[in-house]
Design a protein around this motif. Structure first.
Motif, PDB file in Angstrom:
ATOM      1  N   GLU A 107     104.575 120.438  94.730  1.00 20.18           N
ATOM      2  CA  GLU A 107     103.461 119.499  94.781  1.00 20.18           C
ATOM      3  C   GLU A 107     102.468 119.858  93.682  1.00 20.18           C
ATOM      4  O   GLU A 107     102.509 120.945  93.119  1.00 20.18           O
ATOM      5  N   ARG A 115     102.333 124.725  98.296  1.00 23.46           N
ATOM      6  CA  ARG A 115     102.351 123.605  97.345  1.00 23.46           C
ATOM      7  C   ARG A 115     103.213 123.913  96.132  1.00 23.46           C
ATOM      8  O   ARG A 115     103.926 123.036  95.629  1.00 23.46           O
ATOM      9  N   THR A 126      99.186 121.159  91.928  1.00 29.64           N
ATOM     10  CA  THR A 126      98.176 122.177  92.214  1.00 29.64           C
ATOM     11  C   THR A 126      97.097 122.130  91.136  1.00 29.64           C
ATOM     12  O   THR A 126      97.263 121.482  90.105  1.00 29.64           O
ATOM     13  N   SER A 184     106.948 123.798  97.152  1.00 28.87           N
ATOM     14  CA  SER A 184     107.423 122.450  97.480  1.00 28.87           C
ATOM     15  C   SER A 184     107.232 121.499  96.306  1.00 28.87           C
ATOM     16  O   SER A 184     107.435 120.302  96.428  1.00 28.87           O
TER      17      SER A 184
END
Length: 124
Positions: A34, A29, A36, A32
């Motif tokens: 994203e 995550r 958290t 990439s």
């Protein structure tokens, strides 16, 4: 090896196996980009540090930029470490009260090290 040693090895391997999957998911995550769980706290601090340093987080470093940054960081670290060792007698948190070595004590220390090395080479 003792039973305690085998137990510690087994416990260590178990701990590694238990954190592998969650840590892998977290790292996936992060890489990439994203969201958290520590983002609400750490993201504002990260943006502030980027802004203060003039870093564009969307820009990837070229190999030349990375190489220059590594050399600069290593050089600055080397100089700081040298200064810390040279000024150790005046720095705080010096519980052993290290003091500056005179030229005579440095020669004696090197001579002692040389004799210890010779003695160690004689032992099988």
């Amino acid at each position: 090896m003792t039973a305690n040693g085998w137990f510690q090895i087994g416990l260590y391997l178990l701990a590694i196996f238990l954190v592998t999957k969650p840590l892998g998911i977290f790292m996936t995550r992060v890489f990439s980009r994203e969201k958290t769980f520590p983002d609400p706290v750490l993201r504002p601090m990260e943006r502030l540090i980027y802004r203060l340093c003039g870093i564009d987080e969307k820009h990837e470093m070229r190999w030349t930029e990375y190489g220059a940054a590594m050399l600069l960081f290593s050089g600055v670290s080397l100089i700081l470490l040298y200064l810390m060792e040279r000024m150790q007698q005046w720095l705080p948190l010096n519980p052993q009260h290290f003091r500056k070595l005179s030229a005579r004590s440095r020669v004696e220390y090197r001579s002692l090290l040389h004799h210890e090395y010779q003695l160690a080479s004689l032992c099988p």
